[in-house]
Design an enzyme around this catalytic site. Sequence first.
Site, mmCIF file in Angstrom:
data_model
loop_
_atom_site.group_PDB
_atom_site.id
_atom_site.type_symbol
_atom_site.label_atom_id
_atom_site.label_comp_id
_atom_site.label_asym_id
_atom_site.label_seq_id
_atom_site.Cartn_x
_atom_site.Cartn_y
_atom_site.Cartn_z
ATOM 1 N N GLU A 1 0.810 -1.227 0.000
ATOM 2 C CA GLU A 1 0.000 0.000 0.000
ATOM 3 C C GLU A 1 0.841 1.274 0.000
ATOM 4 O O GLU A 1 1.870 1.344 0.668
ATOM 5 C CB GLU A 1 -0.901 -0.021 1.239
ATOM 6 C CG GLU A 1 -1.859 1.144 1.361
ATOM 7 C CD GLU A 1 -2.899 0.890 2.442
ATOM 8 O OE1 GLU A 1 -3.350 1.858 3.058
ATOM 9 O OE2 GLU A 1 -3.249 -0.296 2.672
ATOM 10 N N GLU B 1 -5.412 6.858 -0.521
ATOM 11 C CA GLU B 1 -6.166 7.394 0.616
ATOM 12 C C GLU B 1 -5.899 8.887 0.796
ATOM 13 O O GLU B 1 -6.713 9.585 1.389
ATOM 14 C CB GLU B 1 -5.818 6.639 1.903
ATOM 15 C CG GLU B 1 -4.495 7.011 2.545
ATOM 16 C CD GLU B 1 -4.177 6.198 3.783
ATOM 17 O OE1 GLU B 1 -3.876 6.809 4.812
ATOM 18 O OE2 GLU B 1 -4.215 4.965 3.719
ATOM 19 N N HIS C 1 -10.217 3.831 3.347
ATOM 20 C CA HIS C 1 -9.349 3.982 4.517
ATOM 21 C C HIS C 1 -10.223 3.926 5.770
ATOM 22 O O HIS C 1 -11.271 4.550 5.825
ATOM 23 C CB HIS C 1 -8.618 5.316 4.412
ATOM 24 C CG HIS C 1 -7.636 5.578 5.490
ATOM 25 N ND1 HIS C 1 -7.537 6.799 6.121
ATOM 26 C CD2 HIS C 1 -6.693 4.795 6.059
ATOM 27 C CE1 HIS C 1 -6.583 6.754 7.027
ATOM 28 N NE2 HIS C 1 -6.051 5.542 7.014
ATOM 29 N N GLU D 1 -11.515 -1.894 6.327
ATOM 30 C CA GLU D 1 -10.347 -1.680 7.192
ATOM 31 C C GLU D 1 -10.802 -1.263 8.583
ATOM 32 O O GLU D 1 -11.712 -0.449 8.744
ATOM 33 C CB GLU D 1 -9.436 -0.601 6.613
ATOM 34 C CG GLU D 1 -8.201 -0.358 7.476
ATOM 35 C CD GLU D 1 -7.244 0.669 6.901
ATOM 36 O OE1 GLU D 1 -6.094 0.731 7.377
ATOM 37 O OE2 GLU D 1 -7.643 1.418 5.987
#
Length: 397
Positions: free
Chosen positions: A249, A275, A325, A348
Site C-alpha cells: 500500500e 487514501e 481507509h 479496514e
Amino acid sequence: MKITGVKIRRVHGTMATKGMFWEERLVRPIDIYPEYRDQGPFEGGEQVDGSHLKLVQDFVEIHTDEGVTGTAGPIWQDCSHLILTQLKSIIMGKDPLAIELLWDQMHRLQVHGRQGIPMVAISAIDCALWDLKGKAFNQPLWRILGGPTRESIPAYASMLGYAVLDLGKVRERALEYKEKGYKAQKWFIRHGPMAGHEGLRQNVALVRTLRETLGDDYDIMIDCWQSLNLDYAVDFCSRIEEFRPRWVEECFMPDRIDSHVKLKAKTSIPLSGAEHEYTRWGFKRFIEKDALDIYQPDIYWCGGLSETLKIAAYATVHDLITIPHGHSTPIGIHFSVTQSPIHTPYQEFLVKWNAINMHFLMNPLWPVKGDIHLPHAPGVDMDLDPAKIEREEEVRL
C-alpha cells in the site's frame, strides 16, 4: 426542513490504556531527513501516564428547524475553523436533504481548496448531512443508500501504532488478532530508503515474520505510507513476493502516479493506495493510468460519503476494488454493506485509531469475531456519550 445552525463541539476526556498506547510509528515521507527519521510516535492524544490518554476532539453538528441533527467527527481543529469561516454561511437556510446541491456549492466555493484541509472540511459537512438524512427518515443510512448486500463484512485489523521492530511482539500481536477472528492484518513498515540496507532488512523481516506466524491461508497487507522511491520499492517488493502479501500500500506520495505505474509493471504483488487523494477527479488520474489494483478513498477526507460513492462507482466500471481507509467505522460500514462483495471484500479497521475516534460515541461499533455487522440505529449513530465528556465548549469565531 431548513438548516438553522452549524455547531462545533470541542470535547475533552480521558481514555484508559494498557501501558503506552502508541508503541511505534510508521515510516513517513519526511523521514528522508535524519532530524525527523528518529522521532518517536506522534499520533493522537496526550499520554499523561502509563494508563491514560487525554483526548480533545471536535465534532460538527448540523441543526434544523425540525429538530433533526446530523453529526460527524472527530475532525481536525483546522477544519473546524474553515467550517465556521467559509462553509457555514453557504449551507445556512438550505434544505439539508439536498446533499448533492450543497456538496457542489461547497466545492465550487473552494476554488483554492480542491485538496487538503478544505476538502476534509467539506467531507465532514457531507457526512453530517448523511447522518441527518438517515435520522430524518428514521432509517439506518445503509437503507437510504439502497443496501444491504450482506449482513456483515469481514474486517482486516490495521496494526498502526504497534511495535514492529520487536519481532517477538509482532508474533504475539499477530496471533492475538488472528484469534480474535480478524480475517486479515495490515502492518506498517518503519523504515524508508534513507535507513539503508539495515532498514530494508528489518522491513523484509517484518513481512517474513507475519507470513510464518499467520500461515499460508491468511491475508497480510503491508503499508509503506507514501515513503518509498521507485528503485527501493522494486527491490522491496522483489524480496517479499515469496511471502504473497495481499497488497502493498501507498508506496509513493499520491502525485507520483508514474512511479505507481512503473512499479506495477515490475511486481506481481497487487498495489493499493490513494487514501491521500481527493474527489472523483483525483481518482480518475490513477484509474486512467491503471496505476493501482485496490483504491482506498478516505470517507472523511476525499469529499465525504457522496464522493466516495462516485469514486467506487467509477472504479467498478474498471472492475477495480474499493476499500475505504478505515479510521471511521461508524460511517464506513454503511458504505461497505451497500457495495458488491467482490468489489468491497473487506473493511479496514484501524485498531488504535478507531479506539480514539469512537471514544466519545454513545454506541461505538466494534468488530465481532472479525466481522463488522450492519447497525440498525437511524442515520450513522454518532450521538456523543455525556458520561465520557469531562469538559466541553462550543468553538466560536
